[in-house]
Design a protein around this motif. Sequence first.
Motif, PDB file in Angstrom:
ATOM      1  N   ASN A  44       2.724   3.888  -2.489  1.00  0.00           N
ATOM      2  CA  ASN A  44       3.225   4.897  -1.592  1.00  0.00           C
ATOM      3  C   ASN A  44       4.862   5.325  -1.803  1.00  0.00           C
ATOM      4  O   ASN A  44       5.265   6.205  -1.345  1.00  0.00           O
ATOM      5  CB  ASN A  44       3.351   4.235  -0.115  1.00  0.00           C
ATOM      6  N   SER A  56       4.797   7.708   1.815  1.00  0.00           N
ATOM      7  CA  SER A  56       3.548   7.926   2.498  1.00  0.00           C
ATOM      8  C   SER A  56       2.747   6.782   2.932  1.00  0.00           C
ATOM      9  O   SER A  56       2.355   6.054   2.231  1.00  0.00           O
ATOM     10  CB  SER A  56       2.774   8.656   1.335  1.00  0.00           C
ATOM     11  N   ARG A 102      -1.098   1.271   1.018  1.00  0.00           N
ATOM     12  CA  ARG A 102       0.090   1.551   0.567  1.00  0.00           C
ATOM     13  C   ARG A 102       0.841   0.632  -0.135  1.00  0.00           C
ATOM     14  O   ARG A 102       1.738   1.171  -1.095  1.00  0.00           O
ATOM     15  CB  ARG A 102       0.833   2.126   1.972  1.00  0.00           C
TER      16      ARG A 102
END
Length: 298
Positions: free
Chosen positions: A115, A77, A99
């Motif tokens: 992330n 992500s 992230r």
Amino acid sequence: MFKKALIIIGCLIGLGIVGAGVYAYYLYDSAKDAVNEMHEPLNVDKKPKPIVTGKDKKPISILLMGVDERKNDRGRSDTMIVMTINPEKNSMMMFNIPRDTRTEIIGKGYEDKINHAYAFGGVQMAVDTVENFIDVPIDYYFKVNMESFQQIVDSVGGVTVNNPFSFEQSGMNFAEGQINLNGKEALAYSRMRKQDTRGDLGRNDRQKQVITSIINEGAKVSSITKFDNILSILGDNVKTNMTFDEMKDIQKNYKGARKKVESFQVEGNGAKIDGIYYMIVPEEERQNISTKVKEHLS
């Protein structure tokens, strides 16, 4: 008659898509089919969904994930945005979690980049980890495959952005000022990070620029053929636990909140641990974020 923008708002509500126009029942039905294709509940329902209609409607929280996901690869992500919408205050609040933020990965029992939660355990682990980081439950999520940017941009005929400084990315030159981008260019523009002194924060701003321009161009689309194409792309590249009925109710009852948007940045310091770079968010900053979110949801 229904507003054409409802389709895009429903599909990418967390990304702030708002438009105008008219569409017929055929498009309404197509939108419903597309949203049904996108619907993907979480594995664990920790609490009931909030009331989003009538006098008792409640503030809601949404996690938006931009995922760099290719064939045979779950991906990570790259973008994680938390959004809260308060219908009583008629306001929205949003912030990006960098992230590289080091935090406990729920389900793994150790700390890593936030992330990585999606790479390890998909949407469920990502939602659980974000909830733990901000100490606030997440009601809805939207996962958008960043590869779809290119297809969507081309579907609306390209986008226009205001580039703050010139740079080169993926063999393409992006001049300073207002520039027009096709899908391939928009994807490269939104991914650039290393040449920006603001790093992820700068990249997030470019992604928001592209998304905003998609909104503006998408609202102008009058061709059913083009709009069907957009719906098809969204259906293939967006997943959410929000139902079509919830999308309609939220658009109807929460749309005034978009006129008052507050945003802030998560503050932290870069550090290397065992040779790996992390964003270290002090506990005091994490508590401040949690307090802000809880106050907006109160």
